[in-house]
Design an enzyme around this catalytic site. Structure first.
Site, PDB file in Angstrom:
ATOM      1  N   HIS A   1       0.844  -1.441  -0.064  1.00 39.48           N
ATOM      2  CA  HIS A   1      -0.434   0.119  -0.185  1.00 39.48           C
ATOM      3  C   HIS A   1       1.045   1.233  -0.125  1.00 39.48           C
ATOM      4  CE1 HIS A   1      -3.711   2.442   2.026  1.00 39.48           C
ATOM      5  NE2 HIS A   1      -3.156   2.536   0.792  1.00 39.48           N
TER       6      HIS A   1
ATOM      7  N   ALA B   1      -3.775   8.660  -3.650  1.00 38.37           N
ATOM      8  CA  ALA B   1      -5.222   8.489  -3.078  1.00 38.37           C
ATOM      9  C   ALA B   1      -6.126   9.642  -2.943  1.00 38.37           C
ATOM     10  CB  ALA B   1      -6.269   6.951  -1.753  1.00 38.37           C
ATOM     11  N   SER B   2      -5.776  10.427  -2.118  1.00 36.15           N
ATOM     12  CA  SER B   2      -6.626  11.880  -2.472  1.00 36.15           C
ATOM     13  C   SER B   2      -6.870  12.159  -3.620  1.00 36.15           C
ATOM     14  CB  SER B   2      -6.160  12.703  -0.726  1.00 36.15           C
ATOM     15  OG  SER B   2      -4.679  12.935  -1.038  1.00 36.15           O
TER      16      SER B   2
ATOM     17  N   HIS C   1     -10.281   1.127  -1.595  1.00 38.65           N
ATOM     18  CA  HIS C   1      -9.623   3.418  -1.167  1.00 38.65           C
ATOM     19  C   HIS C   1     -10.586   4.262  -2.089  1.00 38.65           C
ATOM     20  CE1 HIS C   1      -6.963   5.294   0.800  1.00 38.65           C
ATOM     21  NE2 HIS C   1      -6.027   4.888   0.676  1.00 38.65           N
TER      22      HIS C   1
ATOM     23  N   HIS D   1      -5.571   0.871   5.917  1.00 36.59           N
ATOM     24  CA  HIS D   1      -5.480   1.132   6.735  1.00 36.59           C
ATOM     25  C   HIS D   1      -6.108   0.141   8.012  1.00 36.59           C
ATOM     26  CE1 HIS D   1      -7.225   3.769   4.239  1.00 36.59           C
ATOM     27  NE2 HIS D   1      -6.138   4.067   3.712  1.00 36.59           N
TER      28      HIS D   1
ATOM     29  N   GLU E   1       1.830   2.264   4.098  1.00 36.99           N
ATOM     30  CA  GLU E   1       0.596   4.032   3.216  1.00 36.99           C
ATOM     31  C   GLU E   1       2.290   5.108   2.962  1.00 36.99           C
ATOM     32  OE1 GLU E   1      -3.007   5.041   4.242  1.00 36.99           O
ATOM     33  OE2 GLU E   1      -2.934   6.542   2.275  1.00 36.99           O
TER      34      GLU E   1
END
Lengths: 341, 341
Positions: free
Chosen positions: A6, A72-73, A178, A223, A284
Site C-alpha cells: 500500500h 488516493a486523495s 480505497h 488501514h 501507506e
C-alpha cells in the site's frame, strides 16, 4: 523480501498538481482546458521525487518492493464527469507505470480507475485493461464511494459493480477498496472517511453473498480494516444473527487487511484477532501520518517496527511480509518468479 | 456498584412499535394519524418487559444500575418532520422515565432529542428541559446525523449545535453521541453506521477547538469509540500534523469512551491505549449483538467478563464500573448521594 502492498505516489512533481488544478478550472471555463501533452515530467524528475522520498525511506526501514498506485486523495472521482476522471486516471496511472519502469526492483504498479459518480463502472474497463495488459499493473484501487463522502453508489455487493469484478477475476487481480478525498464536511478525509469506508466495505460484504457469485474475488481492506478487527466480536456476532457462516468461511477467503495501523497495540490486536494469512504488510508511506511519534521516537508509519515486535513467529512474519502478498497478487508473484525471486 | 452507562429500551411492549408504525403511515395518509392518548401501556406491561429482559440479565451478570434511553435505532430522526420527532421523542422519553420510576434502584433515564434533518437543534431544548427538570434525566443522546446516513448536518464543532451545548453545560449533563437507523443502503445500521459515526464524531472534535468554547462540555462516544482506540497512533499523528495539543489535553478532558466492544482483545486494547479515567462501563444490552459467542460460551455483550479479565488493577476497575460514570454524569452522582450511595 518485504513487500509493502500500500503505497501511493504522494510525492509526484508539482507539475502534476498544477495540471490537475488547470483541469478543474476548466470545468468552469472550458477555454483554459489543459491538453494531456501540456504535462511534461521528465524521468529525472520522477527519479528525484522517488529517490529522495519513498525509496529513501524504504531503504532506511528495510522494505524492498512497494505496490504503487496514484495518490488516493487526489483520485477525487467526484470532480467533473467521466471524461474528467478518465483523462486524470490515465495520466496518474502512466506516471506510476513510469516509476515502476525506472525502479523495477522497488515498485510495481496498481491502477486507479476512472470512476465517476452515477456512471456505470463498466466504463472503467478500458483503463483497467490497458493498465494490466500494457502497464503490468498487478491490482486496482476500487472506490466504493466515488461521490467523495455522500455515499450514493450502491453497496459493493450490488450487481452495479459486477463488470469490474468479472474483469478482476479474469485477470486474477485483487482490488484495494480505497476511497478518496471527502468533499463532505462531516468527514475528515484521512481521519474519518478512509476508516469509515473500510468498515463499511467489510459490512457490505458481510451482509451479502457476493463471494458466492465470485469465489475467487479478492478485496484488500486498507488501514488495518478500519474498525473491523477492534470490533471482531461484534462482526462475528452480527454474522451469527444474520445466519451467515463463520467469518473464516464467509469472508476470509476473499478479504484481506493491510497493516496500516500506526501504533504497536493496534498491530498487536490485528495479528491476534485476524488470521495471519489474511494480513499483508503495508505502511501507506508517504501518506496521511508523516510525523515522528514522541512516545517511541520513530515514524508513526514505520509499521515494520510493529510487525517486528508483534507476538508472531518467523513463518507468520514472512507470510505478512511476502507470502500473503504473492498469494493475493498472483501477477506480482509471476513477475517475481521471472526474476528468480 | 456497577453502572452500565449505555442501555436502550429495546424491549418495549409491542404497542409502542404499533403506534409508531401508525404515525409513519399517517405521514402519507393524515386521516390515520394516531393520538398520543391512543398508546396505552400499563405499569405491569413495563415491569414485565424489563424484569424478563434487561433486569434479569443485569442480575445474572452482576451490574446494578443502567443509564437507560429510548431505543437508538427507533429514534429514526429522518422520518417525518420536527412535529413527528417531537411527538415520538416525548412518548419514548416518558416510557424510559416510567421504567426508572418503577425500578429506581436499577434504571435512571437519559433522553433522546426530537431532532429532525435540517431543523435548528434549538427546537430540541423544550424536550431536553422537561426531561432533565421533570423526568430526572441525567444525560442525553445526541444524533450527529439526523438524516440517517446522508450526513448533511454540519459537524458537531459547528455553531449549529451550540444551543444544545449551552443547555448541556448549564445542566452539567453529558451527551452520548449516538446515531440511529441508517436509511442509506451503503451503511448497515449497527455494523457500519454506528461505528462510523463514533469515529466521525471524534475526528470532528479533533480538527476543531470546540472544547475551547465549551471547556466543561462532555461527550461519551459509544461502541468503544468506533475505530478510534484501534487507530490511536493515527489520531495522535493527525493531531500532531494539525498542530493540535496532545490528545490528552486537546480532547480527553471532554471525550469519554464506553466499553461496548464485544470480545476480549478489543477491551484489552481499549484499556491499554485509552486512559482508564476516560472509559465507562457499558454493554448496550439488550442491543445489536444478542447471541452467545461460540468461542467463549458467553454472550458477546456480557462486557463485564472482559473488564474482569483486563490487565487493570482494582482501583482502575472501580473507576470504569462506577467512579467515571459518577464524574461524567454529575446528576447521577447527586441522585446516588441522596440515597446514601
Amino acid at each position: 523480501m518485504i513487500i509493502d502492498c500500500h503505497g501511493h505516489y504522494t510525492t509526484a512533481p508539482k507539475a502534476l498538481e498544477a495540471w490537475r488544478n488547470q483541469q478543474i478550472a476548466s470545468l468552469k471555463d472550458p477555454s483554459v482546458a489543459p491538453k494531456v501533452a501540456d504535462l511534461k515530467i521528465s524521468d529525472d524528475e520522477l527519479r528525484e521525487s522517488i529517490e529522495s522520498n519513498q525509496l529513501k525511506l524504504m531503504k532506511q526501514r528495510g522494505s524492498d518492493l512497494t505496490i504503487f498506485s496514484p495518490r488516493a486523495s487526489f483520485m477525487a472521482h467526484h470532480i467533473g464527469d467521466f471524461q474528467t476522471s478518465s483523462t486524470w486516471a490515465a495520466i496518474c496511472n502512466e506516471l506510476c507505470m513510469r516509476v515502476a519502469c525506472l525502479f523495477p526492483e522497488h515498485f510495481i504498479p496498481a491502477a486507479m480507475l476512472p470512476q465517476s459518480p452515477g456512471v456505470d463502472p463498466r466504463t472503467c474497463i478500458p483503463e483497467l485493461v490497458k493498465c494490466v495488459e500494457q502497464y503490468g499493473n498487478v491490482g486496482i484501487n476500487l472506490n466504493p464511494d466515488p461521490s467523495g463522502g455522500h455515499w450514493n453508489s450502491p453497496p459493493l455487493s450490488d450487481r452495479h459493480w459486477y463488470p469490474i469484478y468479472e474483469k478482476m477475476v479474469e485477470y486474477d487481480i485483487p482490488a484495494m477498496v480505497h476511497v478518496s478525498t471527502s468533499c463532505n464536511p462531516c468527514f475528515h478525509t484521512t481521519g474519518a472517511h478512509y476508516l469509515n469506508a473500510d468498515t463499511t466495505a467489510f459490512m457490505q460484504c458481510l451482509t451479502s453473498d457476493l463471494f458466492k457469485d465470485f469465489p475467487t474475488l479478492k478485496f484488500l481492506i486498507p488501514h488495518g480494516g478500519g474498525a473491523v478487527p477492534y470490533h471482531w466480536g461484534r462482526f462475528r456476532g452480527l454474522a451469527q444473527e444474520l445466519k451467515k457462516p463463520l467469518l473464516s468461511e464467509h469472508l476470509l477467503k476473499n478479504i484481506f487487511f493491510d497493516t496500516c495501523v500506526y501504533h504497536q497495540p493496534g498491530i498487536d490486536l490485528l495479528t491476534k484477532v485476524i488470521p495471519v494469512e489474511n494480513i499483508l504488510f503495508a505502511s501507506e508511506m508517504i501518506g496521511a501520518v508523516r510525523g515522528i511519534d514522541p512516545e517511541t521516537g520513530f515514524y508513526y508509519d514505520d509499521t515494520k517496527r510493529y510487525i517486528e515486535a508483534a507476538a508472531i513467529n518467523p513463518e507468520q512474519r514472512h507470510a505478512i511480509y511476502e507470502g500473503n502478498a504473492r498469494r493475493v497478487f498472483p501477477r506480482l508473484d509471476a513477475v517475481l518468479k521471472t526474476k528468480g525471486l
